[in-house]
Design a protein around this motif. Structure first.
Motif, short mmCIF file in Angstrom:
data_model
loop_
_atom_site.label_atom_id
_atom_site.label_comp_id
_atom_site.label_asym_id
_atom_site.label_seq_id
_atom_site.Cartn_x
_atom_site.Cartn_y
_atom_site.Cartn_z
N MET A 1 0.87 -1.19 0.00
CA MET A 1 0.00 0.00 0.00
C MET A 1 0.91 1.24 0.00
SD MET A 1 -3.08 0.95 2.60
CE MET A 1 -3.88 -0.60 2.21
N LEU A 2 0.63 2.17 -0.96
CA LEU A 2 1.47 3.36 -1.15
C LEU A 2 0.62 4.61 -1.01
CD1 LEU A 2 3.47 2.22 -4.31
CD2 LEU A 2 4.16 2.00 -1.94
N TRP A 3 1.20 5.62 -0.41
CA TRP A 3 0.58 6.96 -0.40
C TRP A 3 1.70 8.00 -0.29
CZ3 TRP A 3 0.36 3.51 3.55
CH2 TRP A 3 0.91 3.89 4.80
N VAL A 4 1.35 9.28 -0.59
CA VAL A 4 2.33 10.37 -0.69
C VAL A 4 1.80 11.57 0.07
CG1 VAL A 4 3.67 11.86 -2.26
CG2 VAL A 4 3.07 9.53 -2.96
N ALA A 5 2.71 12.33 0.67
CA ALA A 5 2.37 13.60 1.32
C ALA A 5 3.43 14.64 0.94
CB ALA A 5 2.31 13.42 2.83
N ALA A 6 2.97 15.92 0.76
CA ALA A 6 3.88 17.03 0.45
C ALA A 6 4.28 17.72 1.74
CB ALA A 6 3.22 18.03 -0.49
N VAL A 7 5.43 18.38 1.72
CA VAL A 7 5.96 19.03 2.91
C VAL A 7 6.32 20.46 2.54
CG1 VAL A 7 7.75 19.01 4.68
CG2 VAL A 7 6.87 16.84 3.76
N THR A 8 5.85 21.42 3.35
CA THR A 8 6.27 22.83 3.23
C THR A 8 7.00 23.20 4.51
OG1 THR A 8 4.23 23.68 4.20
CG2 THR A 8 4.25 23.35 1.81
N GLY B 1 1.89 17.85 4.97
CA GLY B 1 0.48 18.06 4.69
C GLY B 1 -0.31 16.77 4.72
N ASN B 2 -1.52 16.90 4.24
CA ASN B 2 -2.42 15.76 4.19
C ASN B 2 -1.91 14.75 3.18
OD1 ASN B 2 -4.08 17.05 6.06
ND2 ASN B 2 -5.18 18.13 4.42
N ILE B 3 -2.21 13.46 3.46
CA ILE B 3 -1.72 12.40 2.59
C ILE B 3 -2.68 12.21 1.43
CG2 ILE B 3 -0.55 11.25 4.49
CD1 ILE B 3 -2.84 9.19 4.47
N SER B 4 -2.13 11.63 0.38
CA SER B 4 -2.95 11.34 -0.80
C SER B 4 -3.80 10.09 -0.55
CB SER B 4 -2.04 11.12 -2.00
OG SER B 4 -1.27 9.93 -1.81
N GLU B 5 -4.54 9.73 -1.59
CA GLU B 5 -5.25 8.45 -1.51
C GLU B 5 -4.22 7.31 -1.44
OE1 GLU B 5 -7.72 8.12 -4.87
OE2 GLU B 5 -9.06 9.80 -4.33
N LYS B 6 -4.64 6.19 -0.85
CA LYS B 6 -3.75 5.03 -0.78
C LYS B 6 -4.05 4.09 -1.93
CE LYS B 6 -3.15 5.23 4.26
NZ LYS B 6 -3.27 4.48 5.54
N VAL B 7 -3.00 3.63 -2.58
CA VAL B 7 -3.16 2.70 -3.69
C VAL B 7 -2.43 1.41 -3.34
CG1 VAL B 7 -3.39 4.50 -5.42
CG2 VAL B 7 -1.13 3.67 -4.86
N THR B 8 -2.96 0.33 -3.88
CA THR B 8 -2.38 -0.99 -3.63
C THR B 8 -1.75 -1.49 -4.90
OG1 THR B 8 -4.06 -1.42 -1.96
CG2 THR B 8 -2.86 -3.32 -2.81
N ILE B 9 -0.56 -2.05 -4.81
CA ILE B 9 0.19 -2.52 -5.97
C ILE B 9 0.94 -3.79 -5.59
CG2 ILE B 9 2.24 -1.14 -5.45
CD1 ILE B 9 0.73 -1.93 -8.90
N GLU B 10 1.17 -4.66 -6.60
CA GLU B 10 1.90 -5.91 -6.36
C GLU B 10 2.96 -6.05 -7.45
OE1 GLU B 10 1.02 -10.70 -6.55
OE2 GLU B 10 -0.61 -9.29 -6.13
N PRO B 11 4.25 -6.21 -7.10
CA PRO B 11 5.28 -6.41 -8.14
C PRO B 11 4.95 -7.63 -8.97
CG PRO B 11 6.29 -5.97 -6.01
CD PRO B 11 4.83 -6.21 -5.74
N ALA B 12 5.25 -7.56 -10.28
CA ALA B 12 4.92 -8.65 -11.19
C ALA B 12 6.09 -8.91 -12.10
CB ALA B 12 3.67 -8.31 -12.00
N GLY B 13 6.20 -10.17 -12.58
CA GLY B 13 7.29 -10.52 -13.47
C GLY B 13 7.10 -9.90 -14.84
N LYS B 14 5.83 -9.83 -15.29
CA LYS B 14 5.53 -9.18 -16.56
C LYS B 14 5.14 -7.73 -16.29
CE LYS B 14 3.85 -13.38 -18.83
NZ LYS B 14 2.70 -14.00 -19.51
N ALA B 15 5.79 -6.83 -17.05
CA ALA B 15 5.52 -5.39 -16.84
C ALA B 15 4.86 -4.81 -18.08
CB ALA B 15 6.80 -4.65 -16.52
N PRO B 16 3.54 -4.82 -18.13
CA PRO B 16 2.89 -4.21 -19.30
C PRO B 16 3.15 -2.69 -19.33
CG PRO B 16 1.28 -4.69 -17.61
CD PRO B 16 2.57 -5.29 -17.13
N ALA B 17 2.95 -2.11 -20.49
CA ALA B 17 3.18 -0.66 -20.65
C ALA B 17 2.20 0.11 -19.80
CB ALA B 17 3.04 -0.28 -22.12
#
Length: 1528
Positions: free
Chosen positions: A752-759, A764-780
């Motif tokens: 699960m990944l999310w990002v926050a900006a810093v001043t 600041g507030n965090i972005s939405e959380k996204v879920t990702i899984e590394p894969a052997g095949k990497a489509p474009a």
């Protein structure tokens, strides 16, 4: 060395010249003795020997010069000196000699070398023997002998002796003494009394004799002579005569002339002088007085030698008593005197002259002058009226003749004209030193008679000529009544009143003066005065341009011709409130927090509030980073401080403050900028995560929509829910990096990944959380984000398309157009970088649209869509005039399209109509009207408006003209110009001048006597009364008046005559013979000169007006072209709705309209029809990068087809509907050319140019030569349209090119065969606001047209022409012909959509075309040229009809002509069955060679020589001559 001869007694130099160097010494020797050996010898360093006072015995001999040239070697040379002795004459003297004596003088030479020659000279002349003179000479002596000495032997005698050495002489003087003798002897003579006399006596002798004169008085024998004393009266002349300058009676007597010189005895001679007396006046009165009418005697006494004659003269006239009985002359002797008497009986005024008595005898004459003064009572004085007032008059008089006696006083008498002189009033004993007087206590508007007397000691004069005068009106004695004030606006008050009482008006009330002053504290208290004419018993006047919300005091005075009456009592009123004219002062803004700011200020100056202050309004709006403005907000308060809450964080704000009254909002303060403080940022606007390999993923994100500060870094969080790790992993990146690769992950595990900006304020507030899984095949996958990108035009734009995948994805960009997507081609405008980013350089409006990026590899693909919005300058506003006044013009406008960016404000420019000096006014974006104030009254103004947005200033609106109220002054004929005229003065009433609504600034008066050339001028600012002084009496005058205000000048002329000296009028002027002739001659000469000058001036004015009209037409045509191009621009990339429209080009110039409608031409395409246009897409793709321009040729059949291009010769103005008139003149002109080919060219330049090229080709051949003529003209769309317009209007080149275009199109008239063509109006669009219904129809045998259509689009009309069929084959031999061409498959594939719908192109079995949708065919998208093996065809006489051209040799087209070439060139004309080669096998004509052109972006010149179409010369001799212009 040469021998030397020396003269004894003189110095001699002997030179020893040595040539060569060196030498040591030079020495002289004589007789072996070294020189010098005595004091007379000197040897100089240069070797010269000097012998002083040479002696013969001592110095004569041999001399040796020895030169030592070496220590033991010398050289020498000798010279012989010979000494010669000059002769020496012994002294001799002449003894004293007398006449007759013998004389012997010897001349002896005592020494000298022989031989010696002796001669004698007298006074420089050689003496020869003879005439009593003998010369005897011996060896060394000579003697002079004179046998008898006489006076002629006086002189200087010289004895001269000479030998070889010298010549000497000795001179002596011989003096011969002679006794005195008379040359002229004195004789008795007469002398005239008072004149000069000379007593002659002349003597000679030697020495010169001395002469003495003596005198013995009396006429008897002389007793004793006395020497005459020499005084100024008596002198002895150089010749011994006696001069008596003034002979007197005492000079009578004997005179003795005595001479002596000491030689012999004295001589003397006497003579007698007699004195004669001339006639002389001895007694007469110098002046005398007589009384007129009494007898007067004048006496004159004379003496002198008798007889004496006495003559009387009066002035220069001899008095003859026999002819004039008033005079008597008597003469009597009285001893040696004669008395003559002249009697006047009686004395008259004419006798007051000089009388003279003349006495005459044989020896002279004399004259006595007598001044006679005849006294009498004086003449009456000449009386004149200098000035007449209501209750007094001023008199001036001139005393012409005082009776030859001093004036002692004057009497003045006057009475009412209706009374007798018995009831006179008088002023007596006026001092004689006074020449004017004032008569007072007269009654106004009354008639008086007046006369005058003068006095001297003799008596009283007769009465003067009686004068009649009328007293003037008096000023009103009462004020206007019932004065009231009514405030109308914030700067005007209405004043109403009634006329003064009738009995107090003292004449006709002509007008009123309204005085007003400000009664506020600090005012100067001075009244300002305005005048108005009286209109009746009740009056109304409005005072304008007053101060706002100020109290004014007003008084009113009535005036008539005599003056102004008393003023009314002052009444006060206050003008209405207005908005404040100045903003609040000391405006400050302080940022408190990230969303709170405090604004403070102080009250505007009290004098600028213009009313009661109601409160303040704070206006503020945000300024975003992309240049856009936020919503404008405002807060109202009564305090001088406000707190703004809820502001956006870390945002720039513009703040303005204004004060308002009951009348409305005042002036805003200057914009104050403030930035809120930083805060923590918002969440990133988007986040993506894609697998990049079996152990890594890539996460990307968008910056926060609200960064609330400067982003310092980004923090990426990664957590694995199933790993059991309590805290996520954190990664940091720089603020410029918007993606991050996370490695070393486990395959098959979800993260699960999310990002926050810093001043600087924190994370600041965090972005939405996204879920990702590394894969052997990497489509474009594309990690960049789609969305909307907004940018100003002319900027470089980067559209990112970063992708990941294994293998590396391929990137492809497309742009949506209509129903399909067009691949983005890489050229100088578009660039795709290696990372997939699309770079668009210098974007324009047509670059707006949806761009799709597709990333593809073997495992899949991904896409993003970016909507590019290009902001352009706003469109021109629609400007109108809503209201005008004497000093203001109110304008209103409707903004045009904002160009994709909110309008920031407006720039209003205005100038006086005849000036090009524009003034700028900046107006807020929220305003839709504006009032131009402080303008000149009665003046035309030009106004234009442009809007500004974040991109820049937009197109300027059409220039409109408006005039402020008012006109030039005029003079009312009802007003009397002259209120009083006398003999030297005239009073003018200037109240007859009407101001025309604009204040009169100056009145210039010029006047002159009739018949004179020079004018006298008088300038005044007064509008009441002016005096003309120092006029000539009894003279007619011409008067010219010129009154000026800001609207112009008005003129008025008049004639008047001054009175005679007695106050009487003079008759109308009659031209005198001489003066009239002179004037006639002068006019005869001057009239042709004046007429010629006026003719030249009129010609100049006409040419100037024509030039102005041409420029205005050019401006109108340019505006129309811009409008049409702008319309096509906006729909360039938008889907076509409704029936397709063909590309059209409309050029509008004076008397000529040209319209090409491709759609109509394409409908007629057939086996041998015109060339077909291709799509703009193919047009662009087929361009050779080295070429500048490509083009498409449209060949319209001229004879066998029923359509063709039309040229309308209607006399119309550009930018107006050419057929809006009810009837249009027929233009039956001979058409000698017809345009059978049109070429449209597209140039590859930053500013796209479209060129219209026309070929006029004559088929008839003369001597095997086919003449081909062509011209090319271009129209260009300039991005900076205002700049282009100004360039076009402000240069002469624009006008000249414009006229050249007109001439070229004039040459393109239809041929003679088209005079009977049928014309049909297919569609008409009207550019003005007219909605007239126009008729439609066809007219046979006429070249005129009418139209009726509903206006649907501004500016153009479409026409079709139906040429007549050829009458016979002969008529087709010398006319333009079409170039046959067949369409191929590639032609069809490149057609626009609307062309493919034609039945001609829908052929069975046609292969499908590639899916490349064409763009809209408009004036912005012109097709490229299709190749043809031969561009021109020559028809010989008797050729086949058109459409079946026979084979013919190819013709190489040269400038101005086409020469047939042999068929060995291998090129042949195409037959009707031949088809042109496909575009894929043969490059277009535009690619065969570069087409050179010149594109100018200058403001001062038009673009010239820009393009050429297919068939144009690529090289010399390769094509037809082409000339083009581009309007920018």
């Amino acid at each position: 060395m040469k021998n030397i001869t020396a003269v004894a007694g003189r110095d001699t130099f002997i030179n020893c010249r040595v040539i060569g160097y060196p030498y040591y010494s030079i020495k002289w020797y004589k007789d072996s003795l070294l020189l010098p050996d005595n004091h007379r010898q000197v040897v100089f360093e240069n070797g010269t020997l000097k012998l002083m006072d040479v002696q013969k015995g001592m110095d004569e001999g041999e001399y040796l010069c020895s030169v030592l040239i070496q220590p033991q070697l010398s050289i020498s040379q000798s010279v012989h000196v010979t000494v010669k002795v000059p002769p020496l004459i012994q002294p001799f003297e002449f003894p004293p000699a007398s006449i007759g004596q013998l004389l012997y003088i010897p001349c002896v030479v005592s020494s000298g070398d022989m031989p010696i020659h002796i001669t004698w000279r007298k006074d420089g002349h050689v003496i020869l023997s003879g005439s009593g003179v003998t010369i005897e000479s011996k060896e060394f002596m000579s003697s002079l002998q004179i046998s008898s000495v006489s006076l002629k032997h006086n002189g200087n005698y010289t004895c001269i002796a000479s030998n070889d050495a010298a010549t000497v002489s000795r001179e002596r003087q011989l003096i011969v003494r002679v006794p005195p003798r008379f040359v002229v002897q004195p004789n008795n003579q007469d002398g005239i009394y008072g004149k000069a006399g000379v007593l002659n006596c002349s003597v000679d002798g030697y020495p010169p004799p001395k002469v003495m004169w003596k005198h013995a008085k009396g006429s008897g024998n002389p007793q004793q002579y006395h020497p005459i004393p020499l005084t100024g009266r008596i002198q002895i002349l150089p010749n011994s005569s006696l001069l008596i300058r003034h002979v007197l009676e005492e000079d009578i007597g004997y005179y003795l002339c005595q001479a002596s010189n000491g030689v012999g005895t004295d001589i003397s001679k006497s003579m007698f002088l007699t004195v004669k007396i001339p006639a002389m006046i001895t007694s007469h009165p110098n002046t005398t007085i007589a009384i007129k009418g009494q007898t007067k005697e004048l006496n004159c006494t004379a003496r002198g030698e008798r007889p004496i004659i006495i003559r009387w003269e009066k002035g220069d006239t001899v008095i003859d008593p026999d002819r004039n009985m008033r005079y008597a002359i008597t003469t009597k002797d009285n001893g040696d005197e004669v008395i003559s008497t002249l009697k006047l009986k009686p004395a008259d005024r004419g006798d007051s002259v000089f009388f003279s008595c003349h006495a005459i005898n044989s020896y002279g004459e004399d004259r006595g002058l007598i001044q006679l003064t005849v006294q009498e009572p004086p003449d009456p004085p000449e009386l004149e009226i200098r000035e007449v007032k209501a209750r007094s008059m001023n008199l001036r008089w001139t005393q012409r003749f005082d009776g030859n006696s001093i004036i002692t006083g004057f009497d003045i008498e006057y009475k009412n004209k209706s009374d007798s002189w018995e009831f006179k009033q008088s002023t007596r004993n006026i001092s004689p030193t006074i020449n004017q007087a004032n008569i007072v206590d007269l009654h106004p508007a009354s008639v008086y008679s007046i006369r005058m007397y003068s006095f001297n000691k003799i008596g009283r004069s007769e009465p003067s000529k009686e004068l009649t005068i009328s007293t003037e009106e008096a000023a009103p004695d009462g004020p206007p009544m019932d004065v009231t004030l009514q405030p109308m606006t914030s700067q005007s008050i209405q004043v109403t009143w009634k006329a003064p009482k009738k009995e107090l008006q003292n004449g006709v009330i002509r007008g009123y003066q309204i005085g007003y002053r400000e009664n506020s504290p600090g005012s100067n208290g001075q009244y300002s005065i305005v005048e108005m004419k009286a209109t009746g018993d009740s009056e109304v006047y409005t005072l304008d341009n007053l101060k706002k919300f100020a109290q004014y005091g007003v008084v009113v005075q009535a005036f008539n011709r005599a003056g102004t009456g008393p003023s009314s009592s002052e009444i006060n009123a206050t003008t209405l409130e207005d908005v404040p004219s100045q903003p609040p002062e000391n405006v400050r803004a302080i940022s408190i927090t990230s969303d709170v700011a405090v604004i403070s200020w102080s009250e505007p100056p009290r004098s600028t509030l213009n009313g009661v202050l109601k409160g303040y309004r704070v206006i503020f709006w945000s300024l975003y980073m992309d240049g856009e403005w936020g919503e404008m907000q405002n807060i109202t308060t009564t305090r001088e401080r406000v707190e703004l809450r809820g502001m956006e964080k870390f945002t720039n704000y513009s703040v303005q403050v204004l004060a308002y009254t009951q009348a409305g909002d005042g002036v805003r303060s200057s914009v104050l900028y403030i930035q809120t403080k930083e805060d923590i940022p918002g969440p990133p606007a988007g986040i993506k995560a894609v697998p990049s390999s079996a152990s890594s993923v890539v996460v990307s994100w968008l910056p926060p929509a609200k960064p609330n500060g400067i982003i310092r870094k980004y923090t990426i969080f990664c957590s694995s829910p199933g790993s059991g790790q309590p805290a996520p992993s954190e990664y940091e990146t720089s603020p410029d990096q918007l993606f991050y690769r996370i490695a070393h992950l486990n395959r098959g595990q979800q993260y699960m990944l999310w990002v926050a900006a810093v001043t600087s304020a924190g994370r600041g507030n965090i972005s939405e959380k996204v879920t990702i899984e590394p894969a052997g095949k990497a489509p474009a996958k594309i990690i960049s984000f789609g969305g909307t990108v907004t940018t100003p035009w002319m900027k470089d734009v980067r559209l990112p398309c970063n992708s990941v995948g294994e293998p590396v994805p391929a990137i492809k960009w497309t742009k949506d157009s209509e129903d399909s997507a067009i691949p983005v081609t890489v050229d100088g405008h578009r660039l795709i970088q290696t990372n997939g980013t699309l770079v668009l350089r210098s974007v324009k409006a047509e670059d707006s649209g949806y761009y799709t990026c597709t990333a593809t590899n073997t495992w899949g693909f991904d896409t993003i869509i970016i909507n590019l919005l290009v902001q352009v300058p706003p469109d021109q506003p629609r400007l109108t005039v809503s209201k005008t006044s004497a000093s203001s013009i109110t304008l209103a406008w409707i903004p045009g399209d904002n160009g994709g960016s909110s309008i920031r404000g407006f720039v209003l420019q205005y100038s006086v109509d005849n000036s090009e000096e524009w003034k700028d006014v900046f107006i807020s974006s929220s305003e839709r009207s504006f009032k131009l104030e402080s303008l000149k009254c009665g003046t035309w103004y030009k106004v234009k408006l442009a809007a500004k947005n974040s991109v820049g200033a937009g197109r300027i609106s059409e220039i409109i003209e408006a005039k402020t109220h008012g006109r030039e002054p005029s003079f009312s004929k009802d007003q009397h110009l002259f209120t009083h005229i006398n003999s030297t003065h005239a009073r003018l009433n200037l109240q007859g001048w009407s101001s025309g609504g604009c204040p009169i600034t100056a009145i210039v008066l010029e006047y002159r006597p009739k018949g004179n050339w020079g004018w006298q001028s008088l300038r005044t600012n007064s509008s009441s009364e002016v005096f003309l002084t120092e006029l000539r009496e009894a003279t007619w005058y011409e008067l010219r008046m010129k009154a000026c205000n800001s609207a112009g000048c008005g003129n008025e002329s008049a004639q008047f005559a001054t009175l005679d000296y007695d106050g009487s009028t003079i008759p109308p002027i009659k031209s005198a013979q001489g003066e009239g002739d002179d004037v006639k001659k002068l006019f005869t000469i001057a009239c042709p000169v004046i007429l010629a000058t006026l003719g030249v001036a009129l010609l100049f004015i006409i040419r100037k007006k024509r030039k102005e009209k041409r420029l205005k037409r050019l401006r109108d045509a340019k505006s129309l072209a811009e409008m049409l191009i702008s319309k096509n621009n906006r729909s360039f990339d938008t889907p076509v709705k409704g029936p397709p429209q063909g590309p059209r080009l409309h050029i509008d110039i004076p008397r000529v309209q040209l319209l090409i409608e491709d759609k109509e031409g394409i409908k007629q395409l057939g086996d041998d029809k015109a060339t077909i246009p291709v799509t703009d897409t193919e047009f662009s793709q087929a361009v050779n990068p080295q070429s500048f321009c490509t083009g498409v040729s449209l060949h319209h059949p001229a004879l066998i087809q029923n359509t063709g291009p039309l040229i309308d010769m209607s006399d119309i103005r550009p930018g107006t509907n050419p057929v809006s008139r009810k009837s249009v003149k027929s233009a039956h002109s001979t058409r000698n050319r017809y345009s059978s080919q049109w070429t449209l060219t597209k140039c590859q330049a930053s500013t796209p140019a479209r060129t219209l090229t026309s070929d006029w080709r004559t088929v008839g051949s003369q001597h095997g030569i086919t003449v081909t003529e062509s011209d090319s003209y271009s129209a260009s769309l300039s991005q900076d349209t205002d700049k282009g317009r100004n360039s076009m209007v402000s240069t002469e080149s624009a006008s000249s090119t414009y006229e050249e275009l007109a001439r070229a199109y004039e040459h393109a008239k239809l041929e003679e065969q088209l005079q009977h063509a049928k014309f049909e109006i297919t569609e008409c669009f009207i550019s003005d606001s007219s909605s007239d219904q126009m008729t439609t129809g066809t007219t046979d045998n006429a070249d005129s047209m009418t139209s009726m259509s509903t206006p649907s689009e501004p500016g153009i009309c479409r026409f079709t022409a139906s040429p007549p069929k050829p009458q016979d084959s002969e008529r087709g031999k010398s006319v333009a012909v079409p170039i046959p061409h067949r369409a191929s498959k590639s032609d069809y594939c490149n057609l626009p959509l609307y062309a493919k719908s034609e039945a001609f192109f829908r052929k069975p079995g046609s292969e499908p075309c590639p899916v490349v949708p064409p763009r809209e065919a408009s004036i912005r998208g012109l097709a490229r040229a299709y190749p043809a093996p031969a561009r021109h065809l020559t028809l010989e006489p008797g050729a086949k009809p058109l459409g079946l051209p026979p084979p013919a040799p190819a013709a190489t087209t040269l400038p101005q002509r086409t020469l047939p070439m042999p068929s060995t060139t291998g090129a042949t004309a195409p037959s009707t069955s031949a088809a042109p080669a496909p575009a894929t096998t043969e490059p277009p004509a535009a690619e065969r060679g570069p087409t050179h052109s010149k594109v100018g972006g200058s403001r001062d010149s038009l673009l010239e020589m820009s393009t050429s179409g297919v068939g144009r010369s690529q090289k010399q001799g390769a094509g037809a001559y082409s000339k083009s212009y581009t309007l920018v």
